[in-house]
Design an enzyme around this catalytic site. Structure first.
Site, PDB file in Angstrom:
ATOM      1  N   GLU A 175       0.872  -1.163   0.000  1.00 13.42           N
ATOM      2  CA  GLU A 175       0.000   0.000   0.000  1.00 13.42           C
ATOM      3  C   GLU A 175       0.914   1.219   0.000  1.00 13.42           C
ATOM      4  O   GLU A 175       1.635   1.457   0.965  1.00 13.42           O
ATOM      5  CB  GLU A 175      -0.898   0.002   1.238  1.00 13.42           C
ATOM      6  CG  GLU A 175      -1.899   1.144   1.248  1.00 13.42           C
ATOM      7  CD  GLU A 175      -2.775   1.122   2.489  1.00 13.42           C
ATOM      8  OE1 GLU A 175      -3.933   0.702   2.380  1.00 13.42           O
ATOM      9  OE2 GLU A 175      -2.282   1.512   3.575  1.00 13.42           O
ATOM     10  N   ASP A 195      -3.703  10.494  10.159  1.00 11.57           N
ATOM     11  CA  ASP A 195      -2.394   9.904  10.440  1.00 11.57           C
ATOM     12  C   ASP A 195      -1.744  10.558  11.650  1.00 11.57           C
ATOM     13  O   ASP A 195      -1.921  11.748  11.909  1.00 11.57           O
ATOM     14  CB  ASP A 195      -1.477  10.054   9.220  1.00 11.57           C
ATOM     15  CG  ASP A 195      -1.816   9.057   8.144  1.00 11.57           C
ATOM     16  OD1 ASP A 195      -1.788   7.849   8.429  1.00 11.57           O
ATOM     17  OD2 ASP A 195      -2.129   9.475   7.009  1.00 11.57           O
TER      18      ASP A 195
END
Length: 246
Positions: free
Chosen positions: A29, A40
């Site tokens: 990924e 994140d």
């Protein structure tokens, strides 16, 4: 395995991908860096910032995707901002031509969803969806309707890089809810901070993505990341083998 594109020079990133593939990564990924990755944590934010400072982020990402796709099935993780800035049609075609199998836009807005799904479909890309555990059962059919490839069920409700305990019972229940709403495979990541946790999450889902532990090993010196990948791969293979023998 998750890898942010563009942190290191292309030749170094290619060697990283080679090492990770040999160490046991079954799928890559690749993260397309953006300035405000709201889901994140600090480490991946830092990695994206390093990539952005180097410039030519899209070109570096396409090159990373092309090399990764020559080794393993490869998908791309991105936020809407780069999709909007580069244009859904252009970005979808660039990533598809590089060999990506699919793209997950994790904060895909309702206003851009139709255009993005058309662009991805025309390019031959799958469009996975990240589904929040807080989603109500009544909302799930609409949330999964336009998804293809897989559904992403975060193992933690926190940001990427979360290192606390995981509520595995809640994840198991959520996975069952998703499977009742869609036949797509369920993939999990976020908060799977150790090989032991990966082995415990694996029986609940169809695939596990490891991100922050790999990025943590890559940032200061790319060499140790292969050993980290091998430890996770070994834990997952042992757990799968044990389950098949049971």
């Amino acid at each position: 395995m998750f890898l942010p594109a563009g942190v290191h020079e292309p030749d170094v990133q290619h060697r990283q991908l080679d090492h990770l593939a040999r160490a046991g990564a079954d799928l890559f990924e690749i993260g397309l860096p953006c300035a405000n990755p709201v889901l994140d944590g600090r480490l991946i934010r830092s990695a994206y910032q390093r990539a952005l400072v180097k410039g030519n982020v899209l070109d570096r990402t396409v090159r990373a995707v092309a090399h990764a796709a020559s080794l393993r099935p490869t998908v791309v993780m991105t936020y809407w901002e780069p999709v909007r800035r580069h244009g859904p049609e252009r970005l979808a075609r660039l990533l598809a031509d590089a060999g990506a199998a699919g793209v997950m836009v994790i904060d895909l807005p309702h206003t851009g969803a139709l255009r993005w799904h058309h662009a991805a479909h025309d390019a031959g890309l799958s469009t996975s969806h990240l589904i929040s555990r807080a989603a109500a059962d009544a909302d799930l059919p609409v949330m999964v309707e336009s998804a293809s490839g897989w559904l992403y069920a975060p193992a933690s409700n926190g940001l990427s890089g979360f290192q606390g305990p995981l509520d595995l019972a809640a994840l198991a229940a959520f996975t069952e809810r998703l499977r009742a709403a869609s036949p797509l495979p369920v993939v999990s990541g976020v908060g799977i901070s150790s090989p032991d946790l990966a082995a415990r999450v694996a029986p609940l889902v169809d695939a596990v993505v490891i991100g922050t532990p790999i990025v943590r090993a890559l940032l200061p010196d790319p060499a140790p990341a292969a050993a980290v990948t091998a430890a996770f791969a070994q834990a997952l293979q042992t757990r799968i083998g044990t389950a098949q023998d049971a």
